[in-house]
Design a protein around this motif. Sequence first.
Motif, PDB file in Angstrom:
ATOM      1  N   GLU A   4       6.659  -3.634 -14.072  1.00 43.57           N
ATOM      2  CA  GLU A   4       6.473  -5.078 -13.924  1.00 43.57           C
ATOM      3  C   GLU A   4       5.093  -5.389 -13.348  1.00 43.57           C
ATOM      4  N   ALA A   5       4.662  -4.596 -12.381  1.00 48.70           N
ATOM      5  CA  ALA A   5       3.345  -4.817 -11.786  1.00 48.70           C
ATOM      6  C   ALA A   5       2.244  -4.574 -12.808  1.00 48.70           C
ATOM      7  N   GLU A   6       2.387  -3.537 -13.601  1.00 48.45           N
ATOM      8  CA  GLU A   6       1.403  -3.238 -14.642  1.00 48.45           C
ATOM      9  C   GLU A   6       1.365  -4.349 -15.683  1.00 48.45           C
ATOM     10  N   LEU A   7       2.538  -4.868 -16.051  1.00 48.50           N
ATOM     11  CA  LEU A   7       2.615  -5.962 -17.016  1.00 48.50           C
ATOM     12  C   LEU A   7       1.915  -7.209 -16.479  1.00 48.50           C
ATOM     13  N   ALA A  18       9.992   5.698  -1.900  1.00 51.16           N
ATOM     14  CA  ALA A  18      10.192   6.519  -0.698  1.00 51.16           C
ATOM     15  C   ALA A  18       9.327   6.028   0.461  1.00 51.16           C
ATOM     16  N   GLY A  19       8.207   5.401   0.187  1.00 52.30           N
ATOM     17  CA  GLY A  19       7.353   4.872   1.239  1.00 52.30           C
ATOM     18  C   GLY A  19       7.959   3.689   1.958  1.00 52.30           C
ATOM     19  N   LEU A  20       8.939   3.022   1.325  1.00 58.49           N
ATOM     20  CA  LEU A  20       9.580   1.861   1.935  1.00 58.49           C
ATOM     21  C   LEU A  20      10.834   2.222   2.725  1.00 58.49           C
ATOM     22  N   LEU A  21      11.282   3.456   2.599  1.00 61.14           N
ATOM     23  CA  LEU A  21      12.478   3.878   3.331  1.00 61.14           C
ATOM     24  C   LEU A  21      12.140   4.120   4.794  1.00 61.14           C
ATOM     25  N   PRO A  22      13.118   3.910   5.703  1.00 57.71           N
ATOM     26  CA  PRO A  22      12.832   4.143   7.129  1.00 57.71           C
ATOM     27  C   PRO A  22      12.560   5.613   7.404  1.00 57.71           C
ATOM     28  N   LYS A  23      11.619   5.841   8.299  1.00 60.77           N
ATOM     29  CA  LYS A  23      11.245   7.212   8.636  1.00 60.77           C
ATOM     30  C   LYS A  23      11.574   7.478  10.095  1.00 60.77           C
ATOM     31  N   GLN A  24      11.754   8.736  10.427  1.00 64.35           N
ATOM     32  CA  GLN A  24      12.054   9.119  11.794  1.00 64.35           C
ATOM     33  C   GLN A  24      10.827   8.877  12.665  1.00 64.35           C
ATOM     34  N   LYS A  70       0.841  -1.207   0.000  1.00 61.29           N
ATOM     35  CA  LYS A  70       0.000   0.000   0.000  1.00 61.29           C
ATOM     36  C   LYS A  70       0.877   1.259   0.000  1.00 61.29           C
ATOM     37  N   LYS A  71       1.919   1.269   0.850  1.00 58.94           N
ATOM     38  CA  LYS A  71       2.819   2.421   0.889  1.00 58.94           C
ATOM     39  C   LYS A  71       3.537   2.603  -0.438  1.00 58.94           C
ATOM     40  N   PHE A  72       3.943   1.489  -1.060  1.00 58.27           N
ATOM     41  CA  PHE A  72       4.633   1.588  -2.342  1.00 58.27           C
ATOM     42  C   PHE A  72       3.703   2.156  -3.407  1.00 58.27           C
ATOM     43  N   ASN A  73       2.455   1.734  -3.422  1.00 59.84           N
ATOM     44  CA  ASN A  73       1.500   2.242  -4.408  1.00 59.84           C
ATOM     45  C   ASN A  73       1.200   3.718  -4.194  1.00 59.84           C
ATOM     46  N   GLU A  74       1.194   4.165  -2.936  1.00 59.95           N
ATOM     47  CA  GLU A  74       0.885   5.566  -2.644  1.00 59.95           C
ATOM     48  C   GLU A  74       2.092   6.482  -2.809  1.00 59.95           C
TER      49      GLU A  74
END
Length: 152
Positions: free
Chosen positions: A122-125, A82-88, A74-78
């Motif tokens: 790749e996901a779209e394919l 950057a959604g998968l990187l660690p956050k403070q 979900k984070k990757f799609n949104e």
Amino acid sequence: MEFRYNIHWTLIRRWIDKAKCQGLAALSVKHTKTTYSSDFRLNVVRYYLTHSIGVSKVAAKFNISDSQVYNWAKKFNEEGYAGLLPKQKGRPRKVPKKSKKTTKKLELSEKQKYEEKILKQEAELERLRVENLVLKKVAARYPRYPTNKKHN
């Protein structure tokens, strides 16, 4: 369906999938909090998006929980990579620190941008392949009326 031990069948199914993929050792209870690198998260999301299997099967393959796979996808799609990187963590300070250092905004490197672009393609394919397969099955099951016949 009677539940002898009040355990839902979906939980038992998850245990079976996990044991098949990782062995019985994967069923042991973890007592430590595990942190995952952004590359591992990206690999999990890539596997989830490029294979037409459910969240629980992907979670069993990587020995993580279903909710982690769902949240990372979900984070990757949104937000993309950057959604998968660690956050403070934690609440921001009320009074800003008096330092001359400027805070850098989170920016992706060229490699990360390229990986994100490839993964989305790749996901779209994979989505289009599944859609095409469904359309072929529907067309085979329900053939259309011939269009070259003249109607009176």
